[in-house]
Design an enzyme around this catalytic site. Structure first.
Site, PDB file in Angstrom:
ATOM      1  N   GLU A 242     -22.602  37.316 -20.275  1.00  0.00           N
ATOM      2  CA  GLU A 242     -22.678  36.057 -19.973  1.00  0.00           C
ATOM      3  C   GLU A 242     -21.712  35.480 -19.225  1.00  0.00           C
ATOM      4  O   GLU A 242     -20.486  35.551 -19.691  1.00  0.00           O
ATOM      5  CB  GLU A 242     -22.971  35.197 -21.239  1.00  0.00           C
ATOM      6  CG  GLU A 242     -23.617  33.889 -21.112  1.00  0.00           C
ATOM      7  CD  GLU A 242     -22.471  32.737 -21.119  1.00  0.00           C
ATOM      8  OE1 GLU A 242     -21.895  32.393 -20.092  1.00  0.00           O
ATOM      9  OE2 GLU A 242     -22.403  32.256 -22.218  1.00  0.00           O
ATOM     10  N   CYS A 276     -19.278  27.237 -20.187  1.00  0.00           N
ATOM     11  CA  CYS A 276     -20.133  27.885 -19.295  1.00  0.00           C
ATOM     12  C   CYS A 276     -21.312  27.424 -18.693  1.00  0.00           C
ATOM     13  O   CYS A 276     -21.288  27.338 -17.293  1.00  0.00           O
ATOM     14  CB  CYS A 276     -20.543  29.214 -19.667  1.00  0.00           C
ATOM     15  SG  CYS A 276     -18.995  30.340 -20.174  1.00  0.00           S
TER      16      CYS A 276
END
Length: 465
Positions: A242, A276
């Site tokens: 990720e 993120c």
């Protein structure tokens, strides 16, 4: 306070180690161990020895122990939140430290309760074929500094549930809180199945290369993810990555700016923008642009920023000096190019940077094209929605995106055209433990959460009879 001191004393280095300071005040919190590859080898040996018995317990018993781990996290919730707030910088209140600790217990319980049954593929005159999921063995969980506890749980909880042992490697910026979390969880788990090693990048590289590690789960930058891919190649490891995001939001001409402002704000500035999948570039139709900017600035003005342990603050400092300098550079570049600051733009001292909303900025500006990972949001006007889609999709990354409209069907039609792993409608960044999450393009690959997350930390096996 007593529980906090006991927890801190249990995990910090007795002698030496790395000095860890309160991000907001500069006060020394404690000293984190700095372990090397030799310590990693010992941790891998313990995990390797413990894993077969852990796997043999079966799903029901492992699930029971994960629920017990969630109970232990809740019992230490305030101490964990306090340590997290000081080390990471996020305030106790709001969608911050207490929220993150609560998410840890919630995701532990979700991993425990998610059902993954063998699948019958064929059962006819040709025979029977079943798809089963087995433990991989050892999983490495390499985490970031922005949501260090929650993301650690996202990684190790499903891996443990599927019968793996796990080696956790926290960020060098936030080791104490992760060490404390693992210490609490290990109070109910068998010894060796969840190991943690507090070291530098050489430890992460060694994990990616080590032949005993079957899977690496990593959350962090695209650059580091690329290095992990290269390091893991010789041993053909499974990977869940990720990586970086530069999430776009598209605001259509039919919105009520006042009605969406609060959700837009927190989509961009949760954890002071250090997320993120935060909203990092906002494309707004010209007809509502000024009103949207005005409403966002109003939310910023009434949202308190300050030291995390001071009750009532909802925004904190940028976690580290290096990231602060990135935010400062990108905002200064925008100002030099002639962009307008609707609010913010001037550092407040230490690594506190105010909420900064930048308008009259070109799509090719550094602040738009680079992931700022902090409290600065560029707002770009558009007149033709096709232009907005093209600009949103031009990025090399694709973690998340969002569409904002009072017409749900219109928004859904647009959402399907955006190149992102998750597209939200009239919100941004919300996650659910049963809904798979992952990126496309250079935001990585692999899915976390729910049934797909369990499959990702298991080896598939077909049995034919």
């Amino acid at each position: 306070m007593e529980q906090y001191e006991e927890l801190l004393n249990a995990v910090q280095a007795g002698d030496g180690g790395r000095e860890i300071r309160d991000v907001a005040t500069g006060e020394v919190i404690g000293r984190a161990p700095v372990e090397g590859v030799e310590n990693l080898e010992a941790a891998i040996a313990r995990a390797t020895a413990a894993q077969p018995a852990w796997d043999a317990l079966g799903h029901a018993e492992r699930s029971r122990l994960l629920h017990a781990a969630a109970d232990a996290v809740e019992a230490h919730g305030e101490a964990l939140a306090r340590l997290l707030s000081r080390e990471q910088g996020k305030p106790l209140d709001g969608p911050n430290a207490r929220f993150e600790v609560g998410a840890c217990s919630a995701w532990l319980r979700a991993a425990a309760d998610t059902v993954l049954e063998p699948q019958v593929l064929v059962d006819d005159e040709s025979g029977r074929a079943e798809l089963h999921y087995r433990a991989l063995g050892l999983v490495a969980a390499i985490g970031p500094w922005n949501w260090p506890l929650m993301i650690a749980v996202w990684q190790f909880a499903p891996a443990l549930r599927m019968g793996n042992a796990v080696i956790v490697k926290p960020s060098e910026y936030t080791p104490l809180s992760v060490l404390a979390l693992v210490h609490v969880v290990n109070s109910v788990l068998p010894a060796g199945v969840l190991e943690v090693i507090s070291g530098d990048r050489e430890v992460s590289a060694a994990l990616a290369e080590h032949p005993a590690i079957s899977k690496v789960m990593f959350t962090g930058s695209t650059k580091t993810g690329s290095s992990i891919i290269r390091s893991s190649a010789d041993t053909i490891k499974r990977l869940t990555l990720e990586l970086g995001g530069n999430d776009a939001g598209i605001v259509l001409d039919d919105v009520d700016p006042a009605a969406i402002a609060e959700d837009l704000f927190w989509g961009a500035f949760i954890n002071t923008g250090q997320t993120c999948a935060a909203l990092k570039r906002l494309y707004v139709h010209s007809s509502v642009h000024d009103a949207v900017v005005r409403e966002l600035a109003a939310v910023a003005a009434r949202t308190p920023m300050g030291p995390g342990l001071e009750e009532g603050n909802l925004l904190g400092p940028v976690q580290n000096e290096a990231q602060f300098r990135i935010v400062e550079r990108l905002v200064d570049s925008a100002k030099a190019s002639g962009a307008t600051l609707a609010t913010g733009g001037t550092p407040l001292g230490g690594t506190f940077f105010p909420i900064t909303i930048v308008t009259d900025i070109a799509d090719d500006a550094d602040l738009v094209q680079e992931e700022q990972f902090g409290p600065a949001l560029p707002v770009i006007r558009f007149d033709d929605v096709e232009d907005a889609i093209a600009m949103a999709n031009a990025a090399s990354v694709g973690l998340g995106a969002s569409v904002w409209s009072s017409d749900r069907d219109r928004a859904l039609g647009l959402a399907s055209r955006l190149q992102a792993g998750t597209v939200w409608v009239n919100s941004h960044g919300g996650l659910h433990p049963m809904v798979p999450f992952g990126g496309v393009k250079q935001s990585g690959y692999g899915l976390e959460f729910g049934v797909e997350g369990l499959k990702a930390v298991a080896a598939s096996q077909v049995i034919r009879s």
